[in-house]
Scaffold this motif. Structure first.
Motif, PDB file in Angstrom:
ATOM      1  N   THR A 201       0.835  -1.204   0.000  1.00  0.00           N
ATOM      2  CA  THR A 201       0.000   0.000   0.000  1.00  0.00           C
ATOM      3  C   THR A 201       0.868   1.250   0.000  1.00  0.00           C
ATOM      4  O   THR A 201       0.598   2.210  -0.726  1.00  0.00           O
ATOM      5  N   LEU A 202       1.932   1.232   0.800  1.00  0.00           N
ATOM      6  CA  LEU A 202       2.845   2.373   0.836  1.00  0.00           C
ATOM      7  C   LEU A 202       3.541   2.564  -0.504  1.00  0.00           C
ATOM      8  O   LEU A 202       3.659   3.694  -1.001  1.00  0.00           O
ATOM      9  N   LEU A 203       3.993   1.475  -1.124  1.00  0.00           N
ATOM     10  CA  LEU A 203       4.655   1.590  -2.426  1.00  0.00           C
ATOM     11  C   LEU A 203       3.683   2.077  -3.494  1.00  0.00           C
ATOM     12  O   LEU A 203       4.062   2.848  -4.383  1.00  0.00           O
ATOM     13  N   GLN A 204       2.432   1.640  -3.433  1.00  0.00           N
ATOM     14  CA  GLN A 204       1.444   2.115  -4.397  1.00  0.00           C
ATOM     15  C   GLN A 204       1.206   3.609  -4.251  1.00  0.00           C
ATOM     16  O   GLN A 204       1.032   4.329  -5.244  1.00  0.00           O
ATOM     17  N   ALA A 205       1.220   4.083  -3.015  1.00  0.00           N
ATOM     18  CA  ALA A 205       1.062   5.521  -2.787  1.00  0.00           C
ATOM     19  C   ALA A 205       2.239   6.294  -3.354  1.00  0.00           C
ATOM     20  O   ALA A 205       2.075   7.264  -4.100  1.00  0.00           O
ATOM     21  N   VAL A 206       3.447   5.849  -3.012  1.00  0.00           N
ATOM     22  CA  VAL A 206       4.654   6.536  -3.487  1.00  0.00           C
ATOM     23  C   VAL A 206       4.763   6.445  -5.007  1.00  0.00           C
ATOM     24  O   VAL A 206       5.237   7.376  -5.661  1.00  0.00           O
ATOM     25  N   GLY A 207       4.310   5.333  -5.573  1.00  0.00           N
ATOM     26  CA  GLY A 207       4.354   5.158  -7.017  1.00  0.00           C
ATOM     27  C   GLY A 207       3.238   5.857  -7.764  1.00  0.00           C
ATOM     28  O   GLY A 207       3.150   5.751  -8.992  1.00  0.00           O
ATOM     29  N   LEU A 208       2.379   6.574  -7.030  1.00  0.00           N
ATOM     30  CA  LEU A 208       1.264   7.329  -7.640  1.00  0.00           C
ATOM     31  C   LEU A 208       0.356   6.416  -8.451  1.00  0.00           C
ATOM     32  O   LEU A 208      -0.166   6.788  -9.500  1.00  0.00           O
ATOM     33  N   LEU A 209       0.163   5.203  -7.945  1.00  0.00           N
ATOM     34  CA  LEU A 209      -0.622   4.197  -8.656  1.00  0.00           C
ATOM     35  C   LEU A 209      -2.058   4.113  -8.152  1.00  0.00           C
ATOM     36  O   LEU A 209      -2.874   3.425  -8.759  1.00  0.00           O
ATOM     37  N   GLU A 210      -2.348   4.794  -7.059  1.00  0.00           N
ATOM     38  CA  GLU A 210      -3.657   4.655  -6.439  1.00  0.00           C
ATOM     39  C   GLU A 210      -3.987   5.930  -5.689  1.00  0.00           C
ATOM     40  O   GLU A 210      -3.107   6.581  -5.132  1.00  0.00           O
ATOM     41  N   GLY A 211      -5.267   6.305  -5.677  1.00  0.00           N
ATOM     42  CA  GLY A 211      -5.699   7.488  -4.950  1.00  0.00           C
ATOM     43  C   GLY A 211      -6.200   7.131  -3.559  1.00  0.00           C
ATOM     44  O   GLY A 211      -6.006   6.025  -3.070  1.00  0.00           O
ATOM     45  N   GLY A 212      -6.859   8.091  -2.930  1.00  0.00           N
ATOM     46  CA  GLY A 212      -7.445   7.852  -1.626  1.00  0.00           C
ATOM     47  C   GLY A 212      -6.507   8.059  -0.451  1.00  0.00           C
ATOM     48  O   GLY A 212      -6.823   7.664   0.671  1.00  0.00           O
ATOM     49  N   PHE A 213      -5.362   8.676  -0.680  1.00  0.00           N
ATOM     50  CA  PHE A 213      -4.374   8.890   0.377  1.00  0.00           C
ATOM     51  C   PHE A 213      -4.446  10.320   0.895  1.00  0.00           C
ATOM     52  O   PHE A 213      -4.751  11.250   0.148  1.00  0.00           O
ATOM     53  N   GLU A 214      -4.109  10.485   2.158  1.00  0.00           N
ATOM     54  CA  GLU A 214      -3.937  11.807   2.753  1.00  0.00           C
ATOM     55  C   GLU A 214      -2.453  12.004   3.048  1.00  0.00           C
ATOM     56  O   GLU A 214      -1.756  11.062   3.401  1.00  0.00           O
ATOM     57  N   GLY A 215      -1.992  13.248   2.923  1.00  0.00           N
ATOM     58  CA  GLY A 215      -0.606  13.537   3.241  1.00  0.00           C
ATOM     59  C   GLY A 215       0.158  14.048   2.045  1.00  0.00           C
ATOM     60  O   GLY A 215      -0.412  14.309   0.973  1.00  0.00           O
ATOM     61  N   SER A 216       1.458  14.190   2.227  1.00  0.00           N
ATOM     62  CA  SER A 216       2.341  14.769   1.211  1.00  0.00           C
ATOM     63  C   SER A 216       3.340  13.732   0.705  1.00  0.00           C
ATOM     64  O   SER A 216       3.937  13.003   1.498  1.00  0.00           O
TER      65      SER A 216
END
Length: 224
Positions: free
Chosen positions: A49-64
């Motif tokens: 999940t963290l790698l998907q966030a950093v990889g800009l592969l998935e939305g729905g995240f909060e933060g920078s």
């Protein structure tokens, strides 16, 4: 040394029925230029999940999430695609090679998408594959390669566009121990030789020890 990745206050939750599951609870993480960081945690801890966030592969995240100095939260779909193409490389547990293309063509293709000339892309692909011990396998399709060879092609593909940051999710998890050791050593050598940084998710303490630094994901937060 500048940070190629800076994550701050990253949160991700999922709703199942009436229950809210908090997977990431305000993750803070930096990766410096040229640094290889092991992201350690058991299966189901949220590493992917963290790698998907950093990889800009998935939305729905909060933060920078800042990649190569650029704040990605403000980007539209085209902007996220540009950052993935120009600044990121990806290696997964399964190689995901294109079956109808040979090894060299699989490494050439992302370069062409970025706008490289065909001859330049072919030379770059051949050099990367040779560095991974595949000089004689350039024209072999994935079905003609062993599992370890397929994963080496995937590594070369990830580095084809000289990314600032490589994201690897259990990159040797589908290989036997002996092959995994070889592929990981080649991966680390090539990433360091290219001057890229890397964030590598693994549950293997022994493999993590070969990297520059280890962070652990526990209860949705990172511990150094």
């Amino acid at each position: 040394m500048n940070d190629v990745l800076a994550v701050s206050g990253l949160k991700r939750s999922f709703t199942q029925g009436e229950e809210t599951i908090h997977v990431l609870r305000g993750v803070e993480l930096t990766v410096a230029e040229g640094e290889i960081v092991a992201l350690l945690g058991p299966s189901g801890s949220g590493k992917s999940t963290l790698l998907q966030a950093v990889g800009l592969l998935e939305g729905g995240f909060e933060g920078s999430i800042r990649i190569a100095g650029e704040e990605t939260a403000r980007l539209d779909a085209d902007g996220r695609t540009r950052v993935r193409r120009d600044s990121l490389g990806f290696v997964y547990q399964f190689h995901h090679l294109l079956p109808d293309f040979d090894a060299q063509e699989n490494v050439v293709l992302p370069q062409l998408i970025r706008g490289a000339r065909t001859d330049v892309a072919q030379e770059r692909a051949a050099a990367l594959l040779a560095a991974l011990g595949l000089r004689r396998r350039l024209t072999h399709r994935p079905s003609q390669l062993s599992g370890g060879e397929q994963q080496r092609v995937a590594v070369a593909r990830a580095l084809a566009n000289r990314p600032a940051l490589v994201l690897a999710d259990e990159p040797t998890g589908n290989l036997d121990e002996a092959t995994a050791n070889i592929v990981l050593a080649q991966f680390l050598d090539l990433v360091r030789g290219e001057g890229s940084a890397a964030l590598v998710a693994t549950h293997n303490e022994r493999l993590a020890a070969k990297m520059d630094r280890t962070v652990r994901l526990h209860d949705g937060v990172l511990e150094s």
